[in-house]
Design a protein around this motif. Structure first.
Motif, mmCIF file in Angstrom:
data_model
loop_
_atom_site.group_PDB
_atom_site.id
_atom_site.type_symbol
_atom_site.label_atom_id
_atom_site.label_comp_id
_atom_site.label_asym_id
_atom_site.label_seq_id
_atom_site.Cartn_x
_atom_site.Cartn_y
_atom_site.Cartn_z
ATOM 1 N N LEU A 1 0.864 -1.176 0.000
ATOM 2 C CA LEU A 1 0.000 0.000 0.000
ATOM 3 C C LEU A 1 0.900 1.226 0.000
ATOM 4 O O LEU A 1 1.812 1.337 0.834
ATOM 5 C CB LEU A 1 -0.876 0.036 1.251
ATOM 6 N N VAL A 2 0.666 2.136 -0.955
ATOM 7 C CA VAL A 2 1.440 3.380 -1.028
ATOM 8 C C VAL A 2 0.485 4.565 -1.054
ATOM 9 O O VAL A 2 -0.661 4.440 -1.486
ATOM 10 C CB VAL A 2 2.375 3.419 -2.267
ATOM 11 N N ARG A 3 0.953 5.704 -0.608
ATOM 12 C CA ARG A 3 0.159 6.931 -0.693
ATOM 13 C C ARG A 3 0.070 7.345 -2.161
ATOM 14 O O ARG A 3 1.077 7.352 -2.863
ATOM 15 C CB ARG A 3 0.797 8.067 0.088
ATOM 16 N N ALA A 4 -1.117 7.693 -2.603
ATOM 17 C CA ALA A 4 -1.309 8.103 -3.994
ATOM 18 C C ALA A 4 -0.567 9.403 -4.282
ATOM 19 O O ALA A 4 -0.071 9.604 -5.391
ATOM 20 C CB ALA A 4 -2.800 8.263 -4.303
ATOM 21 N N SER A 5 -0.449 10.259 -3.294
ATOM 22 C CA SER A 5 0.155 11.574 -3.502
ATOM 23 C C SER A 5 1.664 11.542 -3.690
ATOM 24 O O SER A 5 2.210 12.297 -4.488
ATOM 25 C CB SER A 5 -0.196 12.496 -2.339
ATOM 26 N N ASN A 6 2.360 10.659 -2.957
ATOM 27 C CA ASN A 6 3.825 10.704 -2.999
ATOM 28 C C ASN A 6 4.499 9.334 -3.170
ATOM 29 O O ASN A 6 5.718 9.253 -3.150
ATOM 30 C CB ASN A 6 4.366 11.383 -1.744
ATOM 31 N N LEU A 7 3.708 8.266 -3.293
ATOM 32 C CA LEU A 7 4.198 6.894 -3.486
ATOM 33 C C LEU A 7 5.064 6.385 -2.330
ATOM 34 O O LEU A 7 5.884 5.494 -2.506
ATOM 35 C CB LEU A 7 4.934 6.751 -4.821
ATOM 36 N N LYS A 8 4.858 6.937 -1.147
ATOM 37 C CA LYS A 8 5.550 6.444 0.054
ATOM 38 C C LYS A 8 4.836 5.184 0.539
ATOM 39 O O LYS A 8 3.609 5.121 0.540
ATOM 40 C CB LYS A 8 5.550 7.479 1.171
ATOM 41 N N ALA B 1 12.088 -9.298 -12.278
ATOM 42 C CA ALA B 1 11.009 -8.640 -13.007
ATOM 43 C C ALA B 1 9.676 -9.003 -12.349
ATOM 44 O O ALA B 1 9.440 -10.159 -11.999
ATOM 45 C CB ALA B 1 11.012 -9.081 -14.464
ATOM 46 N N TRP B 2 8.812 -8.014 -12.208
ATOM 47 C CA TRP B 2 7.519 -8.203 -11.575
ATOM 48 C C TRP B 2 6.445 -7.502 -12.396
ATOM 49 O O TRP B 2 6.671 -6.417 -12.914
ATOM 50 C CB TRP B 2 7.521 -7.605 -10.169
ATOM 51 N N MET B 3 5.279 -8.130 -12.472
ATOM 52 C CA MET B 3 4.110 -7.466 -13.040
ATOM 53 C C MET B 3 3.447 -6.740 -11.883
ATOM 54 O O MET B 3 3.217 -7.321 -10.828
ATOM 55 C CB MET B 3 3.130 -8.461 -13.658
ATOM 56 N N VAL B 4 3.140 -5.472 -12.095
ATOM 57 C CA VAL B 4 2.529 -4.652 -11.049
ATOM 58 C C VAL B 4 1.129 -4.257 -11.489
ATOM 59 O O VAL B 4 0.951 -3.702 -12.574
ATOM 60 C CB VAL B 4 3.358 -3.381 -10.768
ATOM 61 N N ARG B 5 0.149 -4.589 -10.650
ATOM 62 C CA ARG B 5 -1.224 -4.117 -10.837
ATOM 63 C C ARG B 5 -1.492 -3.084 -9.761
ATOM 64 O O ARG B 5 -1.026 -3.231 -8.631
ATOM 65 C CB ARG B 5 -2.224 -5.265 -10.695
ATOM 66 N N ALA B 6 -2.246 -2.055 -10.125
ATOM 67 C CA ALA B 6 -2.507 -0.985 -9.166
ATOM 68 C C ALA B 6 -3.978 -0.613 -9.180
ATOM 69 O O ALA B 6 -4.615 -0.591 -10.225
ATOM 70 C CB ALA B 6 -1.658 0.233 -9.513
ATOM 71 N N ALA B 7 -4.494 -0.328 -7.986
ATOM 72 C CA ALA B 7 -5.879 0.126 -7.852
ATOM 73 C C ALA B 7 -5.942 1.140 -6.718
ATOM 74 O O ALA B 7 -5.294 0.979 -5.684
ATOM 75 C CB ALA B 7 -6.804 -1.048 -7.557
ATOM 76 N N LEU B 8 -6.720 2.189 -6.948
ATOM 77 C CA LEU B 8 -6.898 3.239 -5.954
ATOM 78 C C LEU B 8 -7.862 2.766 -4.879
ATOM 79 O O LEU B 8 -8.867 2.118 -5.179
ATOM 80 C CB LEU B 8 -7.464 4.484 -6.648
ATOM 81 N N THR B 9 -7.547 3.063 -3.649
ATOM 82 C CA THR B 9 -8.429 2.716 -2.543
ATOM 83 C C THR B 9 -8.550 3.927 -1.626
ATOM 84 O O THR B 9 -7.540 4.512 -1.234
ATOM 85 C CB THR B 9 -7.920 1.466 -1.784
ATOM 86 N N PRO B 10 -9.781 4.334 -1.308
ATOM 87 C CA PRO B 10 -9.943 5.507 -0.450
ATOM 88 C C PRO B 10 -9.506 5.208 0.982
ATOM 89 O O PRO B 10 -9.550 4.072 1.430
ATOM 90 C CB PRO B 10 -11.448 5.800 -0.515
ATOM 91 N N SER B 11 -9.097 6.245 1.672
ATOM 92 C CA SER B 11 -8.647 6.111 3.055
ATOM 93 C C SER B 11 -9.042 7.378 3.806
ATOM 94 O O SER B 11 -9.262 8.422 3.186
ATOM 95 C CB SER B 11 -7.138 5.917 3.084
ATOM 96 N N ASP B 12 -9.108 7.282 5.125
ATOM 97 C CA ASP B 12 -9.455 8.453 5.928
ATOM 98 C C ASP B 12 -8.454 9.585 5.757
ATOM 99 O O ASP B 12 -8.818 10.742 5.797
ATOM 100 C CB ASP B 12 -9.531 8.081 7.414
ATOM 101 N N ASP B 13 -7.200 9.252 5.585
ATOM 102 C CA ASP B 13 -6.162 10.278 5.483
ATOM 103 C C ASP B 13 -5.584 10.366 4.074
ATOM 104 O O ASP B 13 -4.385 10.410 3.878
ATOM 105 C CB ASP B 13 -5.065 10.044 6.527
ATOM 106 N N GLY B 14 -6.440 10.382 3.074
ATOM 107 C CA GLY B 14 -6.005 10.495 1.685
ATOM 108 C C GLY B 14 -6.081 9.164 0.974
ATOM 109 O O GLY B 14 -6.213 8.119 1.594
ATOM 110 N N SER B 15 -5.997 9.208 -0.326
ATOM 111 C CA SER B 15 -6.102 7.990 -1.114
ATOM 112 C C SER B 15 -4.824 7.170 -1.047
ATOM 113 O O SER B 15 -3.727 7.709 -0.982
ATOM 114 C CB SER B 15 -6.401 8.336 -2.572
ATOM 115 N N LEU B 16 -5.021 5.857 -1.086
ATOM 116 C CA LEU B 16 -3.906 4.915 -1.128
ATOM 117 C C LEU B 16 -3.994 4.135 -2.421
ATOM 118 O O LEU B 16 -5.071 3.998 -3.009
ATOM 119 C CB LEU B 16 -3.975 3.945 0.054
ATOM 120 N N VAL B 17 -2.876 3.615 -2.871
ATOM 121 C CA VAL B 17 -2.840 2.754 -4.047
ATOM 122 C C VAL B 17 -2.397 1.371 -3.587
ATOM 123 O O VAL B 17 -1.379 1.226 -2.909
ATOM 124 C CB VAL B 17 -1.876 3.294 -5.133
ATOM 125 N N LEU B 18 -3.198 0.374 -3.938
ATOM 126 C CA LEU B 18 -2.888 -1.008 -3.639
ATOM 127 C C LEU B 18 -2.088 -1.554 -4.810
ATOM 128 O O LEU B 18 -2.577 -1.578 -5.944
ATOM 129 C CB LEU B 18 -4.167 -1.817 -3.445
#
Length: 183
Positions: free
Chosen positions: A69-76, A140-157
Motif C-alpha cells: 500500500l502506497v500513498r497516492a500523492s507521494n508513493l511512500k 522482473a515483476w508485473m505490477v497491478r494498481a488500484a486506488l483505494t480511499p482512506s481516511d487520510d487520503g487515497s492509497l494505491v494497492l
C-alpha cells in the motif's frame, strides 16, 4: 396514562404561596432512548469493523502474493506484507523499516517514468493496466494498481506478481504498458 414530568417551585412574595412550573419529560425520555439505541448500534458496528480488520490483517500477512500500500500523492510505502518485503529485498523482520520509503526508489531508474504515468492513470481512473517493472532486488515483476480511499487520503494497492521471460513490446513510443510473455 403516565407522563414523566419535572416541576420547579417558586415561592411567591412572603407567605402568599408557591407556584409550580412543570415540563413534560416525554421528549427527553424519547431522546434518551434514541441515544441509547444509537450507542448500541455504534458499538455493534465497532466490533464488526474490528472483526473485518482482523480478517484483513490475517489475509494480508498470510498472502503469498506481494502486496504494497502506497500513498497516492507521494508513493511512500504505508504498508507491505512479508511477500512484498521479500520482493523488495527488505528485511522481513522489520516491517516498520519499509514504512515511509519511496516505492519509486525500489524500481529500476529507466522504468520510473512509465511507472509514474501508470500511477497518474490510477489517480485519474481508479486503476490502470498492469506493467512490468524490475525492482531494486533485480527480478522482473508485473505490477497491478488500484486506488483505494482512506481516511487520510487515497492509497494505491500494488499487487506484485513474479514474471519469467517478460519483456516490453511497445507498439508506440509512449506506450510502456504493453507486454508479451515468451515461452
Amino acid at each position: 396514562l403516565e407522563l414523566p414530568m419535572e416541576y420547579t417551585t417558586v415561592m411567591l412574595g412572603g407567605r402568599i404561596g408557591l407556584i409550580a412550573i412543570g415540563k413534560s419529560l416525554h421528549a427527553v425520555a424519547d431522546l434518551q432512548s434514541r441515544l441509547i439505541a444509537a450507542q448500541q448500534t455504534m458499538e455493534r458496528d465497532h466490533w464488526k469493523m474490528r472483526e473485518i480488520e482482523t480478517r484483513y490483517r490475517l489475509l494480508f500477512e498470510a498472502s503469498a502474493e506481494a502486496v504494497v500500500l502506497v500513498r497516492a500523492s507521494n508513493l511512500k510505502i504505508v504498508e507491505a506484507n512479508p511477500a512484498a518485503l521479500k520482493a523488495l529485498g527488505l528485511p522481513q523482520d522489520d516491517k516498520r523499516g519499509a514504512v515511509g520509503r519511496d516505492f519509486l526508489q525500489q524500481i529500476a531508474p529507466q522504468e520510473r517514468d512509465p511507472f509514474r504515468s501508470m500511477m497518474a492513470r490510477v489517480r485519474d481512473q481508479g486503476k490502470a493496466p498492469s506493467m512490468m517493472v524490475h525492482l531494486a532486488a533485480g527480478a522482473a515483476w508485473m505490477v497491478r494498481a488500484a486506488l483505494t480511499p482512506s481516511d487520510d487520503g487515497s492509497l494505491v494497492l500494488l499487487q506484485l506478481s513474479a514474471t519469467e521471460g517478460a519483456r516490453p513490446t511497445s507498439t508506440h513510443p509512449h506506450d510502456h504498458n504493453v507486454f508479451s510473455i515468451e515461452d
